[in-house]
Design a protein around this motif. Sequence first.
Motif, PDB file in Angstrom:
ATOM      1  N   VAL A  93       0.831  -1.170  -0.146  1.00  0.00           N
ATOM      2  CA  VAL A  93      -0.066   0.130  -0.081  1.00  0.00           C
ATOM      3  C   VAL A  93       0.868   1.189  -0.009  1.00  0.00           C
ATOM      4  O   VAL A  93       0.474   2.056  -0.569  1.00  0.00           O
ATOM      5  CB  VAL A  93      -0.897  -0.051   1.190  1.00  0.00           C
ATOM      6  N   LEU A  94       2.074   1.257   0.747  1.00  0.00           N
ATOM      7  CA  LEU A  94       2.842   2.312   0.982  1.00  0.00           C
ATOM      8  C   LEU A  94       3.942   2.311  -0.098  1.00  0.00           C
ATOM      9  O   LEU A  94       4.909   3.174  -0.070  1.00  0.00           O
ATOM     10  CB  LEU A  94       3.579   2.408   2.111  1.00  0.00           C
ATOM     11  N   ALA A  95       3.930   1.705  -1.245  1.00  0.00           N
ATOM     12  CA  ALA A  95       4.827   1.496  -2.266  1.00  0.00           C
ATOM     13  C   ALA A  95       6.312   1.299  -1.519  1.00  0.00           C
ATOM     14  O   ALA A  95       7.100   1.719  -2.077  1.00  0.00           O
ATOM     15  CB  ALA A  95       5.081   2.677  -3.074  1.00  0.00           C
ATOM     16  N   GLY A  96       6.158   0.200  -0.686  1.00  0.00           N
ATOM     17  CA  GLY A  96       7.433  -0.166   0.041  1.00  0.00           C
ATOM     18  C   GLY A  96       7.913  -1.351  -0.738  1.00  0.00           C
ATOM     19  O   GLY A  96       7.348  -2.040  -1.448  1.00  0.00           O
ATOM     20  N   ASN A  97       9.257  -1.585  -0.061  1.00  0.00           N
ATOM     21  CA  ASN A  97       9.810  -2.927  -0.585  1.00  0.00           C
ATOM     22  C   ASN A  97       9.329  -4.211   0.195  1.00  0.00           C
ATOM     23  O   ASN A  97       9.601  -3.936   1.439  1.00  0.00           O
ATOM     24  CB  ASN A  97      11.475  -2.851  -0.517  1.00  0.00           C
ATOM     25  N   LEU A  98       9.149  -5.099  -0.384  1.00  0.00           N
ATOM     26  CA  LEU A  98       8.499  -6.294   0.394  1.00  0.00           C
ATOM     27  C   LEU A  98       9.453  -7.118   1.378  1.00  0.00           C
ATOM     28  O   LEU A  98       9.404  -7.613   2.420  1.00  0.00           O
ATOM     29  CB  LEU A  98       7.788  -7.501  -0.585  1.00  0.00           C
ATOM     30  N   LEU A  99      10.649  -7.071   0.465  1.00  0.00           N
ATOM     31  CA  LEU A  99      11.819  -7.805   1.465  1.00  0.00           C
ATOM     32  C   LEU A  99      12.210  -7.028   2.711  1.00  0.00           C
ATOM     33  O   LEU A  99      12.335  -7.375   3.836  1.00  0.00           O
ATOM     34  CB  LEU A  99      13.030  -8.023   0.553  1.00  0.00           C
ATOM     35  N   ALA A 100      12.272  -5.682   2.411  1.00  0.00           N
ATOM     36  CA  ALA A 100      12.531  -4.829   3.671  1.00  0.00           C
ATOM     37  C   ALA A 100      11.354  -4.906   4.377  1.00  0.00           C
ATOM     38  O   ALA A 100      11.603  -4.774   5.911  1.00  0.00           O
ATOM     39  CB  ALA A 100      12.534  -3.277   3.068  1.00  0.00           C
ATOM     40  N   SER A 101      10.205  -5.135   4.369  1.00  0.00           N
ATOM     41  CA  SER A 101       8.982  -5.294   5.287  1.00  0.00           C
ATOM     42  C   SER A 101       9.420  -6.530   6.144  1.00  0.00           C
ATOM     43  O   SER A 101       9.005  -6.611   7.185  1.00  0.00           O
ATOM     44  CB  SER A 101       7.830  -5.186   4.659  1.00  0.00           C
ATOM     45  N   ALA A 102       9.717  -7.499   5.505  1.00  0.00           N
ATOM     46  CA  ALA A 102       9.859  -8.905   6.208  1.00  0.00           C
ATOM     47  C   ALA A 102      11.159  -8.845   7.038  1.00  0.00           C
ATOM     48  O   ALA A 102      11.051  -9.086   8.220  1.00  0.00           O
ATOM     49  CB  ALA A 102      10.484 -10.063   4.997  1.00  0.00           C
ATOM     50  N   ILE A 103      12.234  -8.054   6.837  1.00  0.00           N
ATOM     51  CA  ILE A 103      13.507  -7.557   7.652  1.00  0.00           C
ATOM     52  C   ILE A 103      12.891  -6.656   8.697  1.00  0.00           C
ATOM     53  O   ILE A 103      13.317  -6.784   9.864  1.00  0.00           O
ATOM     54  CB  ILE A 103      14.430  -6.781   6.810  1.00  0.00           C
ATOM     55  N   GLY A 104      12.079  -5.684   8.599  1.00  0.00           N
ATOM     56  CA  GLY A 104      11.479  -4.852   9.505  1.00  0.00           C
ATOM     57  C   GLY A 104      10.918  -5.822  10.698  1.00  0.00           C
ATOM     58  O   GLY A 104      10.656  -5.069  11.746  1.00  0.00           O
ATOM     59  N   THR A 105      10.208  -6.895  10.153  1.00  0.00           N
ATOM     60  CA  THR A 105       9.575  -7.170  11.436  1.00  0.00           C
ATOM     61  C   THR A 105      10.496  -8.258  12.579  1.00  0.00           C
ATOM     62  O   THR A 105       9.920  -8.546  13.385  1.00  0.00           O
ATOM     63  CB  THR A 105       8.570  -8.609  10.913  1.00  0.00           C
ATOM     64  N   ALA A 106      11.759  -7.795  12.234  1.00  0.00           N
ATOM     65  CA  ALA A 106      12.749  -8.654  12.999  1.00  0.00           C
ATOM     66  C   ALA A 106      12.866  -7.798  14.356  1.00  0.00           C
ATOM     67  O   ALA A 106      13.406  -8.053  15.255  1.00  0.00           O
ATOM     68  CB  ALA A 106      14.045  -8.723  12.630  1.00  0.00           C
TER      69      ALA A 106
END
Length: 196
Positions: free
Chosen positions: A75-88
């Motif tokens: 939705v925010l035009a973000g990177n999907l891999l970065a979103s997975a890393i952010g959940t760390a």
Amino acid sequence: MLFRRRKPADMWERTRTFVWPRRSFWRSAQYYAKRVLRLNATPHAIAAGIASGVFVSFMPFLGFHFIFAAVFAWVLAGNLLASAIGTAIGNPITFPLIWASTYELGSFLLGTGRPGASETIHFGRMLRHLEFSQLWDPLLKPMTAGGIPLGMAFALGFYLLTRWGVAAFRRQRQRRLAERAMRRALRPAGGAVARG
């Protein structure tokens, strides 16, 4: 294989490494930071992905963090891999702090009594009988209500920090590459021998 262990790790070794990394937590954090800085996307996309993962980590819906983070990143035009890393940011060390703070703030915001003075919640019994409706009001609702403002605050902080870090890393990298190209261009052609 080239990088395979001689003796495969048993279940105890894998569990220990998951809870307490072999080197240190600082080294693991540096590894994730370098992974983020080297992603092939715009600074906004990387920062929006990290912020999505951080925000979702403050929600009490374990098991769905990757999915929700990917949706928010999209939705925010973000990177999907970065979103997975952010959940760390949500890990076995930070979850007790996150859950306690979101529950206390949510109880305060919802006005469900003095924070910390709630009746005993029989969590195991609720899970055993799958009584989600009884789990929602006393536990998940306050954690969600408290997780939204805390998650947004931390996500905004991580967004700004990540965007600045990625932009600075790329500027420094471009400068290094330009200096290297300049040195290469100024180097005399010593390998070429004039033939007479």
